[in-house]
Design a protein around this motif. Sequence first.
Motif, PDB file in Angstrom:
ATOM      1  N   SER A  18       0.628  -1.103   0.143  1.00 54.59           N
ATOM      2  CA  SER A  18       0.119  -0.170  -0.132  1.00 54.59           C
ATOM      3  C   SER A  18       1.004   1.522   0.475  1.00 54.59           C
ATOM      4  N   ALA A  19       1.524   0.792   0.833  1.00 57.51           N
ATOM      5  CA  ALA A  19       3.209   2.764   0.769  1.00 57.51           C
ATOM      6  C   ALA A  19       3.487   3.147  -0.687  1.00 57.51           C
ATOM      7  N   ALA A  20       3.655   1.951  -1.487  1.00 53.18           N
ATOM      8  CA  ALA A  20       4.805   1.543  -2.359  1.00 53.18           C
ATOM      9  C   ALA A  20       4.448   3.255  -3.367  1.00 53.18           C
ATOM     10  N   ALA A  21       3.540   3.695  -3.376  1.00 49.59           N
ATOM     11  CA  ALA A  21       2.433   4.007  -4.614  1.00 49.59           C
ATOM     12  C   ALA A  21       2.364   5.391  -3.371  1.00 49.59           C
ATOM     13  N   THR A  22       2.967   5.886  -2.652  1.00 45.98           N
ATOM     14  CA  THR A  22       2.198   6.623  -1.561  1.00 45.98           C
ATOM     15  C   THR A  22       3.924   7.914  -1.776  1.00 45.98           C
ATOM     16  N   ASP A  23       4.155   9.214  -1.140  1.00 42.63           N
ATOM     17  CA  ASP A  23       4.791   9.701  -0.736  1.00 42.63           C
ATOM     18  C   ASP A  23       5.542   9.436   0.216  1.00 42.63           C
ATOM     19  N   ILE A  24       4.494   8.406   1.534  1.00 42.85           N
ATOM     20  CA  ILE A  24       5.824   7.472   2.900  1.00 42.85           C
ATOM     21  C   ILE A  24       6.736   6.346   2.108  1.00 42.85           C
ATOM     22  N   TRP A  25       6.602   5.812   0.542  1.00 50.32           N
ATOM     23  CA  TRP A  25       7.607   5.477   0.230  1.00 50.32           C
ATOM     24  C   TRP A  25       8.444   5.116   0.556  1.00 50.32           C
ATOM     25  N   GLN A  26       9.859   6.011   0.765  1.00 47.01           N
ATOM     26  CA  GLN A  26      10.568   5.836   0.851  1.00 47.01           C
ATOM     27  C   GLN A  26      11.410   5.809   2.391  1.00 47.01           C
ATOM     28  N   ALA A  27      10.583   6.093   3.079  1.00 46.70           N
ATOM     29  CA  ALA A  27      10.246   5.843   5.061  1.00 46.70           C
ATOM     30  C   ALA A  27      10.305   4.492   4.918  1.00 46.70           C
ATOM     31  N   THR A  28       9.061   3.965   4.197  1.00 51.98           N
ATOM     32  CA  THR A  28       8.875   3.309   5.043  1.00 51.98           C
ATOM     33  C   THR A  28       9.420   2.052   4.242  1.00 51.98           C
ATOM     34  N   LYS A  29      10.276   2.503   3.176  1.00 51.67           N
ATOM     35  CA  LYS A  29      10.848   1.450   2.786  1.00 51.67           C
ATOM     36  C   LYS A  29      12.454   0.971   3.242  1.00 51.67           C
ATOM     37  N   GLY A  30      12.301   2.353   3.537  1.00 52.19           N
ATOM     38  CA  GLY A  30      13.904   1.954   5.191  1.00 52.19           C
ATOM     39  C   GLY A  30      13.372   1.317   5.745  1.00 52.19           C
ATOM     40  N   LYS A  31      12.446   1.994   6.799  1.00 51.52           N
ATOM     41  CA  LYS A  31      12.384   1.254   7.427  1.00 51.52           C
ATOM     42  C   LYS A  31      12.039  -0.274   7.287  1.00 51.52           C
ATOM     43  N   VAL A  32      10.911  -1.068   6.296  1.00 54.41           N
ATOM     44  CA  VAL A  32      11.222  -2.191   6.464  1.00 54.41           C
ATOM     45  C   VAL A  32      13.020  -3.220   6.123  1.00 54.41           C
ATOM     46  N   ALA A  33      13.665  -2.106   5.097  1.00 55.40           N
ATOM     47  CA  ALA A  33      14.475  -2.959   4.932  1.00 55.40           C
ATOM     48  C   ALA A  33      15.200  -2.998   5.913  1.00 55.40           C
ATOM     49  N   ARG A  34      15.586  -2.186   7.326  1.00 57.40           N
ATOM     50  CA  ARG A  34      16.336  -1.954   8.454  1.00 57.40           C
ATOM     51  C   ARG A  34      15.491  -3.141   9.405  1.00 57.40           C
ATOM     52  N   LEU A  35      14.518  -3.439   9.150  1.00 52.37           N
ATOM     53  CA  LEU A  35      13.906  -4.903  10.402  1.00 52.37           C
ATOM     54  C   LEU A  35      14.074  -6.266  10.049  1.00 52.37           C
TER      55      LEU A  35
END
Length: 142
Positions: A18-35
Amino acid sequence: MTDALVELAAAGGTAVVSAAATDIWQATKGKVARLFGRGDDRDEQRVSVQLDRIPMELDQAAEPQQERVRAALRDRWTVKLTELLEENPELEDDLRALVEEVRAAVPAAQQTFVQNNNAYDNATQNITQTGDIVVGNKSRAQ
């Protein structure tokens, strides 16, 4: 693994896509990668590259296939998150916080999906999900 953790992993898969097509994608991607990286820069980078494919796959899908691609991506990330939680149950709170953050930022319409389950002959289905469930064909119901 408990049902609650399985549901959390499914919510996480939905949140990631859901976040992939939004303005929060970069922040979400970073958090998921860190997780997933859990302090290992190589693992974090590997997952970041995998996450980069999500918006590309969604953009490349033609209109009739977009929902199918979206569902396949959700399923893929649900499996990955389930495995992550099985190996690292201490990450539950971090994933839960990420899911809530995405839910708060992404419009509800982008967080929903359709699931069709068909059983034929004498088949039985066991389906676990949350939310509203519509059973049957709406056009036949009257």
